[in-house]
Design a protein around this motif. Structure first.
Motif, PDB file in Angstrom:
ATOM      1  N   SER A 145      -0.999 -53.079  62.771  1.00 13.56           N
ATOM      2  CA  SER A 145      -0.624 -53.213  61.362  1.00 13.56           C
ATOM      3  C   SER A 145      -0.008 -51.918  60.834  1.00 13.56           C
ATOM      4  CB  SER A 145      -1.844 -53.616  60.520  1.00 13.56           C
ATOM      5  OG  SER A 145      -2.854 -52.643  60.577  1.00 13.56           O
ATOM      6  N   LEU A 146      -0.545 -50.759  61.259  1.00 13.65           N
ATOM      7  CA  LEU A 146       0.033 -49.482  60.826  1.00 13.65           C
ATOM      8  C   LEU A 146       1.454 -49.316  61.361  1.00 13.65           C
ATOM      9  CD1 LEU A 146      -2.986 -47.019  61.191  1.00 13.65           C
ATOM     10  CD2 LEU A 146      -1.943 -47.850  59.079  1.00 13.65           C
ATOM     11  N   GLY A 147       1.673 -49.753  62.602  1.00 15.73           N
ATOM     12  CA  GLY A 147       3.020 -49.706  63.159  1.00 15.73           C
ATOM     13  C   GLY A 147       3.976 -50.611  62.398  1.00 15.73           C
ATOM     14  N   GLY A 148       3.490 -51.803  62.035  1.00 16.18           N
ATOM     15  CA  GLY A 148       4.314 -52.719  61.251  1.00 16.18           C
ATOM     16  C   GLY A 148       4.685 -52.135  59.900  1.00 16.18           C
ATOM     17  N   ILE A 149       3.702 -51.501  59.249  1.00 19.77           N
ATOM     18  CA  ILE A 149       3.973 -50.847  57.966  1.00 19.77           C
ATOM     19  C   ILE A 149       5.013 -49.750  58.129  1.00 19.77           C
ATOM     20  CG2 ILE A 149       2.986 -49.362  56.177  1.00 19.77           C
ATOM     21  CD1 ILE A 149       0.301 -50.771  56.685  1.00 19.77           C
ATOM     22  N   SER A 150       4.778 -48.870  59.108  1.00 21.55           N
ATOM     23  CA  SER A 150       5.638 -47.696  59.286  1.00 21.55           C
ATOM     24  C   SER A 150       7.058 -48.089  59.655  1.00 21.55           C
ATOM     25  CB  SER A 150       5.046 -46.782  60.364  1.00 21.55           C
ATOM     26  OG  SER A 150       3.748 -46.359  60.004  1.00 21.55           O
ATOM     27  N   GLY A 151       7.195 -49.101  60.512  1.00 22.76           N
ATOM     28  CA  GLY A 151       8.531 -49.542  60.887  1.00 22.76           C
ATOM     29  C   GLY A 151       9.323 -50.015  59.693  1.00 22.76           C
ATOM     30  N   ARG A 152       8.665 -50.761  58.817  1.00 28.18           N
ATOM     31  CA  ARG A 152       9.371 -51.273  57.645  1.00 28.18           C
ATOM     32  C   ARG A 152       9.661 -50.165  56.635  1.00 28.18           C
ATOM     33  NH1 ARG A 152       5.103 -55.607  59.093  1.00 28.18           N
ATOM     34  NH2 ARG A 152       6.357 -57.459  59.473  1.00 28.18           N
ATOM     35  N   LEU A 153       8.714 -49.230  56.475  1.00 26.26           N
ATOM     36  CA  LEU A 153       8.944 -48.118  55.561  1.00 26.26           C
ATOM     37  C   LEU A 153      10.094 -47.236  56.043  1.00 26.26           C
ATOM     38  CD1 LEU A 153       5.304 -46.983  54.666  1.00 26.26           C
ATOM     39  CD2 LEU A 153       6.941 -48.135  53.180  1.00 26.26           C
ATOM     40  N   SER A 251      12.457 -50.153  48.474  1.00 27.29           N
ATOM     41  CA  SER A 251      11.346 -50.778  47.743  1.00 27.29           C
ATOM     42  C   SER A 251      10.780 -51.961  48.504  1.00 27.29           C
ATOM     43  CB  SER A 251      11.819 -51.228  46.354  1.00 27.29           C
ATOM     44  OG  SER A 251      12.267 -50.120  45.595  1.00 27.29           O
ATOM     45  N   LEU A 252      11.655 -52.725  49.164  1.00 28.77           N
ATOM     46  CA  LEU A 252      11.170 -53.825  49.994  1.00 28.77           C
ATOM     47  C   LEU A 252      10.320 -53.296  51.146  1.00 28.77           C
ATOM     48  CD1 LEU A 252      14.338 -56.120  50.161  1.00 28.77           C
ATOM     49  CD2 LEU A 252      12.226 -56.537  48.882  1.00 28.77           C
ATOM     50  N   GLY A 253      10.694 -52.136  51.685  1.00 30.78           N
ATOM     51  CA  GLY A 253       9.883 -51.524  52.729  1.00 30.78           C
ATOM     52  C   GLY A 253       8.488 -51.195  52.237  1.00 30.78           C
ATOM     53  N   LEU A 254       8.377 -50.763  50.975  1.00 35.00           N
ATOM     54  CA  LEU A 254       7.070 -50.428  50.417  1.00 35.00           C
ATOM     55  C   LEU A 254       6.168 -51.650  50.291  1.00 35.00           C
ATOM     56  CD1 LEU A 254       8.148 -47.924  47.602  1.00 35.00           C
ATOM     57  CD2 LEU A 254       6.973 -47.376  49.740  1.00 35.00           C
ATOM     58  N   ILE A 255       6.773 -52.842  50.165  1.00 35.90           N
ATOM     59  CA  ILE A 255       5.979 -54.069  50.087  1.00 35.90           C
ATOM     60  C   ILE A 255       5.060 -54.192  51.306  1.00 35.90           C
ATOM     61  CG2 ILE A 255       6.138 -56.606  50.162  1.00 35.90           C
ATOM     62  CD1 ILE A 255       6.760 -55.423  47.451  1.00 35.90           C
ATOM     63  N   PHE A 256       5.509 -53.647  52.430  1.00 36.45           N
ATOM     64  CA  PHE A 256       4.745 -53.801  53.659  1.00 36.45           C
ATOM     65  C   PHE A 256       3.548 -52.863  53.740  1.00 36.45           C
ATOM     66  CE2 PHE A 256       8.941 -55.525  54.477  1.00 36.45           C
ATOM     67  CZ  PHE A 256       8.621 -56.760  55.022  1.00 36.45           C
ATOM     68  N   LEU A 257       3.352 -52.036  52.708  1.00 35.27           N
ATOM     69  CA  LEU A 257       2.102 -51.282  52.609  1.00 35.27           C
ATOM     70  C   LEU A 257       0.917 -52.227  52.442  1.00 35.27           C
ATOM     71  CD1 LEU A 257       3.157 -48.268  50.345  1.00 35.27           C
ATOM     72  CD2 LEU A 257       2.375 -48.156  52.725  1.00 35.27           C
ATOM     73  N   THR A 258       1.203 -53.459  52.052  1.00 34.14           N
ATOM     74  CA  THR A 258       0.129 -54.444  51.961  1.00 34.14           C
ATOM     75  C   THR A 258      -0.523 -54.695  53.322  1.00 34.14           C
ATOM     76  OG1 THR A 258       1.749 -56.239  52.219  1.00 34.14           O
ATOM     77  CG2 THR A 258       1.170 -55.598  49.971  1.00 34.14           C
ATOM     78  N   TYR A 259       0.148 -54.307  54.404  1.00 37.37           N
ATOM     79  CA  TYR A 259      -0.450 -54.407  55.737  1.00 37.37           C
ATOM     80  C   TYR A 259      -1.718 -53.571  55.859  1.00 37.37           C
ATOM     81  CZ  TYR A 259       2.531 -57.007  59.020  1.00 37.37           C
ATOM     82  OH  TYR A 259       3.152 -57.992  59.731  1.00 37.37           O
ATOM     83  N   LEU A 260      -1.913 -52.604  54.962  1.00 39.37           N
ATOM     84  CA  LEU A 260      -3.143 -51.813  54.995  1.00 39.37           C
ATOM     85  C   LEU A 260      -4.365 -52.694  54.822  1.00 39.37           C
ATOM     86  CD1 LEU A 260      -1.988 -48.694  52.942  1.00 39.37           C
ATOM     87  CD2 LEU A 260      -2.507 -48.789  55.394  1.00 39.37           C
TER      88      LEU A 260
END
Length: 398
Positions: A145-153, A251-260
């Motif tokens: 999940s952290l990798g998914g977040i970071s990739g999108r950010l 901003s769309l990349g920040l949406i993936f912080l929800t993966y936390l």
């Protein structure tokens, strides 16, 4: 066997978490770029979504290769080499001259990205004791999940300021550097038992796993849940890029912080499994995923983010426990059994756009929610069936 919380356990777990982190950076970096790429190449929502679908499809198919191959030649070499190749593919994506080339490179990248997830849990099953395995799998899935977040950010922020090519270059460079560190950290296996690769026995092993209802249930649960979860994120980017939200790529990349929320869910999964029935916890995870999907129907951006966070918690809770379930109940050829789980998992992801696209065209985001609930009802019933199986097993043991 490596015991939990020992120095060897921490080193091996750190290496595998790093590898998992790098795999998912590469897999998901293009996701926040989909609205921008859609406009740049003049393709449809379904067409641009193929950038995610072809990668997850080829990843799923590669697991059928790497899983049995790892049972024959060992697991560390496959993980090390494919991780470096994945970083090279990201660098090549930055030079793609057209959309067709971009798709072809994502197809190749998806295949090599399958090397580590195909065998990582099998490696843990060989080397770790059962209590150590449960704890390590939760952390390993958390790194997903952290990798998914970071990739999108990284993808979203670099693309907005420097272009999509810069996003791919950054991800590729990070992967190559991290891959070298992974190579150094990962210990060589001590408990691995070499099994000469033969096609017929390998196919028979896969067929045997598919004939085990206790494994098939976990495969279906993981695949269908991921079909819904990951493709919801693709369609939410189209919703939030349009009026009234008009969010940019960063901003769309920040949406993936929800993966936390998913990082928390997967980390807690091992603790919950030690105190409660794992299948009961899977059922709760699916219910949480359904409730989070309902929350995303709100018009408020804050409520949408809350709903996505709830979704991530529920999904990763169920996914972590389903992954370890396969390791517990597989009868031999753990590499093939774990790989087969991931085949269903990523095959589900690759098919999600085809399932949700008609609902999106019918009623927008509300249609996506209805399409999600239809399949999540099935996985809830599957999880409840697994819970009944566990209770029968406990009664027989008593």
């Amino acid at each position: 066997m490596i015991e939990a919380q020992t120095r060897a356990w921490w080193r091996a777990t750190l290496a595998l978490c790093l590898g998992s982190f790098l795999v998912f950076i590469n897999l998901y970096a293009p996701q926040p770029l989909l609205p921008e790429l859609k406009e740049a190449y003049g393709v449809s929502t379904l067409g641009v979504s193929l950038l995610m679908s072809v990668a997850t499809l080829s990843l799923a198919l590669s697991l059928l290769v790497f899983g049995p191959l790892s049972d024959a030649i060992g697991r560390e070499g496959i993980m090390r080499i494919t991780l470096l190749l994945a970083g090279g593919c990201s660098l090549a994506l930055a030079l793609a001259p057209n959309f067709e080339t971009l798709l072809a490179l994502r197809l190749v990248q998806g295949f090599v990205l399958g090397g580590l997830p195909a065998v990582a849990i099998a490696w843990m099953g060989d080397e770790f004791s059962k209590p150590a395995l449960l704890s390590a799998v939760g952390l390993y899935i958390g790194a997903n999940s952290l990798g998914g977040i970071s990739g999108r950010l990284v993808g979203g922020s670099m693309a907005e300021f420097f272009g999509t090519g810069a996003a791919f270059v950054t991800v590729g460079a990070l992967t190559l550097a991290g891959g070298l560190l992974f190579w150094r950290l990962l210990p060589n296996s001590r408990a691995f038992v070499h099994q000469p690769f033969r096609l017929r026995p390998a196919l028979a092993g896969l067929k045997g796993h598919l004939r085990e209802p206790v494994l098939l249930a976990a495969y279906c649960l993981g695949g269908i849940n991921f079909l819904i979860f990951i493709n919801q994120y693709s369609y939410i980017t189209f919703r939030l890029a349009a009026a009234p939200y008009l969010l940019a790529a960063s901003s769309l990349g920040l949406i993936f912080l929800t993966y936390l929320g998913g990082t928390l869910g997967s980390t807690l999964s091992g603790r919950l499994a030690r105190h409660f029935s794992p299948a009961a916890c899977m059922s709760v995870g699916v219910v949480i995923l359904m409730l989070g999907t309902a929350v995303t129907l709100a018009d408020s951006l804050a409520m949408i983010i809350l709903g996505l966070t709830i979704n991530a918690f529920g999904f990763f809770l169920a996914h972590s426990l389903a992954s370890s379930w396969v390791g517990r109940y597989a009868k031999g050829a753990r590499g093939s059994a774990s790989a087969l789980y991931l085949v269903f998992y990523y095959l589900g992801a690759s098919l999600g756009g085809f399932w949700l696209e008609p609902f999106w065209r019918w009623a927008g985001w509300a249609g996506v929610v209805w399409g999600s609930w239809a399949l999540l009802t099935i996985t809830l019933l599957v999880a409840l069936g697994m819970w009944r199986f566990e209770r029968r097993q406990a009664e027989q043991a008593r």
